[in-house]
Motif scaffolding. Structure first.
Motif, PDB file in Angstrom:
ATOM      1  N   THR A 163       0.827  -1.212   0.000  1.00 47.32           N
ATOM      2  CA  THR A 163       0.000   0.000   0.000  1.00 47.32           C
ATOM      3  C   THR A 163       0.857   1.257   0.000  1.00 47.32           C
ATOM      4  OG1 THR A 163      -1.717  -1.191   1.218  1.00 47.32           O
ATOM      5  CG2 THR A 163      -1.843   1.208   1.210  1.00 47.32           C
ATOM      6  N   LEU A 164       1.947   1.233   0.746  1.00 50.82           N
ATOM      7  CA  LEU A 164       2.824   2.397   0.776  1.00 50.82           C
ATOM      8  C   LEU A 164       3.390   2.696  -0.613  1.00 50.82           C
ATOM      9  CD1 LEU A 164       4.787   1.828   4.117  1.00 50.82           C
ATOM     10  CD2 LEU A 164       3.127   3.626   3.645  1.00 50.82           C
ATOM     11  N   TYR A 176       0.700   3.992  -3.047  1.00 49.82           N
ATOM     12  CA  TYR A 176       0.391   5.406  -2.889  1.00 49.82           C
ATOM     13  C   TYR A 176       1.423   6.282  -3.624  1.00 49.82           C
ATOM     14  CZ  TYR A 176      -3.131   4.453   0.706  1.00 49.82           C
ATOM     15  OH  TYR A 176      -4.253   4.027   1.375  1.00 49.82           O
ATOM     16  N   ALA A 177       2.671   5.892  -3.553  1.00 53.23           N
ATOM     17  CA  ALA A 177       3.703   6.660  -4.267  1.00 53.23           C
ATOM     18  C   ALA A 177       3.479   6.606  -5.774  1.00 53.23           C
ATOM     19  CB  ALA A 177       5.085   6.127  -3.903  1.00 53.23           C
ATOM     20  N   CYS A 232       0.448  11.215  -1.091  1.00 54.59           N
ATOM     21  CA  CYS A 232       1.658  11.383  -0.272  1.00 54.59           C
ATOM     22  C   CYS A 232       1.287  11.598   1.199  1.00 54.59           C
ATOM     23  CB  CYS A 232       2.486  12.556  -0.791  1.00 54.59           C
ATOM     24  SG  CYS A 232       3.179  12.293  -2.436  1.00 54.59           S
ATOM     25  N   TRP A 266      -1.485  10.420   2.599  1.00 53.96           N
ATOM     26  CA  TRP A 266      -1.888   9.090   3.055  1.00 53.96           C
ATOM     27  C   TRP A 266      -0.661   8.246   3.425  1.00 53.96           C
ATOM     28  CZ3 TRP A 266      -5.791   7.979  -1.511  1.00 53.96           C
ATOM     29  CH2 TRP A 266      -6.929   8.757  -1.314  1.00 53.96           C
ATOM     30  N   PHE A 267       0.384   8.375   2.622  1.00 53.36           N
ATOM     31  CA  PHE A 267       1.624   7.631   2.876  1.00 53.36           C
ATOM     32  C   PHE A 267       2.188   7.995   4.249  1.00 53.36           C
ATOM     33  CE2 PHE A 267       6.074   6.771   2.802  1.00 53.36           C
ATOM     34  CZ  PHE A 267       6.279   5.716   1.927  1.00 53.36           C
ATOM     35  N   THR A 268       2.261   9.277   4.556  1.00 51.98           N
ATOM     36  CA  THR A 268       2.847   9.699   5.842  1.00 51.98           C
ATOM     37  C   THR A 268       2.023   9.206   7.021  1.00 51.98           C
ATOM     38  OG1 THR A 268       1.662  11.810   5.689  1.00 51.98           O
ATOM     39  CG2 THR A 268       3.889  11.725   4.770  1.00 51.98           C
ATOM     40  N   LEU A 299      10.373  10.008   0.873  1.00 46.45           N
ATOM     41  CA  LEU A 299       9.057  10.404   0.345  1.00 46.45           C
ATOM     42  C   LEU A 299       9.051  11.878  -0.026  1.00 46.45           C
ATOM     43  CD1 LEU A 299       6.054   9.761  -0.203  1.00 46.45           C
ATOM     44  CD2 LEU A 299       5.601  10.508   2.138  1.00 46.45           C
TER      45      LEU A 299
END
Length: 506
Positions: A127-128, A131-132, A185, A187-189, A214
């Motif tokens: 998922t990470l 997202y990128a 991005c 969401w990633f954090t 990121l």
């Protein structure tokens, strides 16, 4: 797609670049042939009108106009304008390519710092990195026509697997008047912070490293957006385009064959095909077309960036890195050169000749030194040997000498009384207040100045005059070699009067 010919020019050989001239795809011929045909047709029409339709009087008038236009072409700085513009466009073109976000560094950090071989850990890593990739797809949809044609709506993005339906609802529920490529991005954090709390990321250092990568990835997405938003100033593009078109408009008229104005006058050679003018058009107009093609490399020209291929590559490589390659290592064994002090990989027969070349150790290793052993001995400096100064430094240090400076100020004070002010004790201030004055030296300087007044400044002062008393001839001769002889001339009465007038002026 990008036209690559790197293999064709890997080795320099006879006619290496000449073979590239016969390619059509991505060539200057494909890019310029329409404008070239239009220019030739217009030139031929003007030539036919001049030769067959104009009267003698009209030909004479046209000849004067053509000569004027031919002279005017020298006033347009084509090479300067086009060269600077194309250089700017090429630099911008390469900078845009280096701004395309690639997940290679980010996927390595995720694979090494987000732990868990269970299904939840696998979902977290995938998922990470998804997202990128979603963030790069969203920004490329905004700048590349190829990507927009591939993903015209958000339904196509969801169908391609970059986004789920729930994520799409969240994305569309966030209202903003600006581009929302940065939402994945964020969401990633948040997901990385949750993984840190759950222990999937084991320390804050790993979390910081993940956030740094990121941010670099997001910064490249932002640069692509700004390159698309901020173009080269339109006025510069207009100036270059007008310069090229006006130059060849003058060439159409001024480069025609002209009959002599006076009978019996020798005319130019009648070349039905103006080869030099056509070559000029090919070079200058081709230069402009090159800038036109690469000023926006996210289109669909032959040499534009293959953004769809980049999207496919990034998704496949990143998912492989964080999922299949996580904790999937080959066994660690002793390498082939374990017992060898110097590793030497083998060469094939085709490359065996390279082993005969000696290794490069530095340019001075081949330098031949002097065979005299005395030249290699360290030099010893004797404390009794005087220091020899260069002429430039000698003039500098001589001008800064305290004795000469005080003496010159003493002489100048008689002609310029307003430059010095006496002290309370009756003396004059030293030009070097931080230095301590030697009473004997000052007395000798004043005595020498009195002697010069009596003799009318006829004899120049000797260097090192009264300082230290009478010196041996050898010391005086050595000082003459070290310091140049400075003669101070007494001011004349005319200069004194002029300086006094200047001093009393308001």
């Amino acid at each position: 797609m990008t036209i690559s010919y790197t293999l064709k020019v890997a080795n320099s050989r006879f006619g290496g670049f000449s073979k590239l001239l016969f390619r059509w795809k991505g060539s200057i011929y494909k890019l310029l042939y329409k404008e070239f045909v239009v220019f030739m047709v217009l030139y031929a029409m003007l030539s036919l009108v001049y030769r067959w339709l104009l009267t003698e009087e009209q030909k004479r008038l046209y000849t004067k106009v053509a000569q004027y236009c031919n002279r005017s072409t020298d006033l347009i700085p084509m090479s300067f304008v086009l060269g600077f513009y194309v250089t700017l466009v090429v630099n911008r073109w390469w900078a845009q390519y280096t701004s395309i976000p690639l997940p290679d560094q980010l996927m390595c950090v995720i694979s090494s710092n987000v732990h868990g071989k269970d299904e939840k850990g696998r979902i977290l890593r995938r998922t990470l990195i998804r997202y990128a990739n979603l963030s790069s797809v969203l920004i490329l949809r905004s700048v590349s026509t190829r990507v927009l044609k591939r993903f015209p709506t958000m339904d196509h993005v969801v169908e391609a697997g970059f986004m789920t339906q729930d994520e799409r609802k969240k994305y569309e529920s966030l209202h903003s008047d600006f581009n929302k490529y940065w939402i994945p991005c964020v969401w990633f954090t948040n997901l990385a912070a949750q993984a840190r709390r759950d222990g999937r990321i084991r320390d804050d250092v790993a979390l910081r490293l993940l956030m740094d990568e990121l941010n670099l990835y997001r910064a490249k997405c932002s640069m692509l957006f700004h390159y698309d938003w901020i173009s080269i100033p339109l006025v510069y593009t207009q100036v270059v385009t007008i310069a090229v078109y006006s130059f060849f408009t003058f060439c159409l008229i001024g480069r025609q064959f002209l009959e002599p104005l006076e009978p019996g006058q020798e005319g130019d050679l009648d070349m039905y095909i103006p080869l030099p003018t056509l070559l000029q058009f090919f070079f200058y107009a081709g230069w402009l077309k090159v800038a036109e093609q690469i000023i926006n490399p996210f289109g669909e020209d032959d040499d534009d960036f293959e953004t769809n291929k980049l999207i496919d590559r990034n998704l496949q490589v990143s998912l492989l890195s964080v999922d299949d390659m996580y904790q999937n290592l080959p066994p660690t064994v002793k390498d082939k050169y374990w017992n060898e002090s110097t590793a030497q990989p083998p060469y094939t027969t085709a490359t065996a000749a390279e082993t005969l070349k000696p290794s490069f150790l530095g340019s001075t290793f081949d330098m031949r030194m002097c065979e005299d052993a005395e030249q290699s001995q360290p030099a010893e400096t004797s404390p009794g040997v005087p220091h020899i100064q260069t002429p430039l430094l000698s003039r500098f240090f001589t001008a800064a000498s305290p004795a000469i400076s005080i003496k010159n100020f003493g002489r100048g004070s008689r002609g310029h009384p307003h430059l010095r002010h006496p002290r309370v004790d009756g003396g004059f201030p030293s030009p070097h207040p931080s230095r301590s004055e030697d009473p004997e030296s000052v007395a000798c300087i004043e005595e020498e100045g009195t002697g010069d007044e009596e003799s009318g400044a006829s004899k120049p002062p000797m260097p090192g005059g009264c300082l230290g008393g009478t010196r041996p001839p050898e010391a005086s001769e050595m000082q003459r070699k070290e310091l140049p002889l400075i003669q101070v001339k007494a001011p004349s009465s005319d200069s004194i009067g002029a300086d006094r007038l200047e001093a009393w002026e308001p």
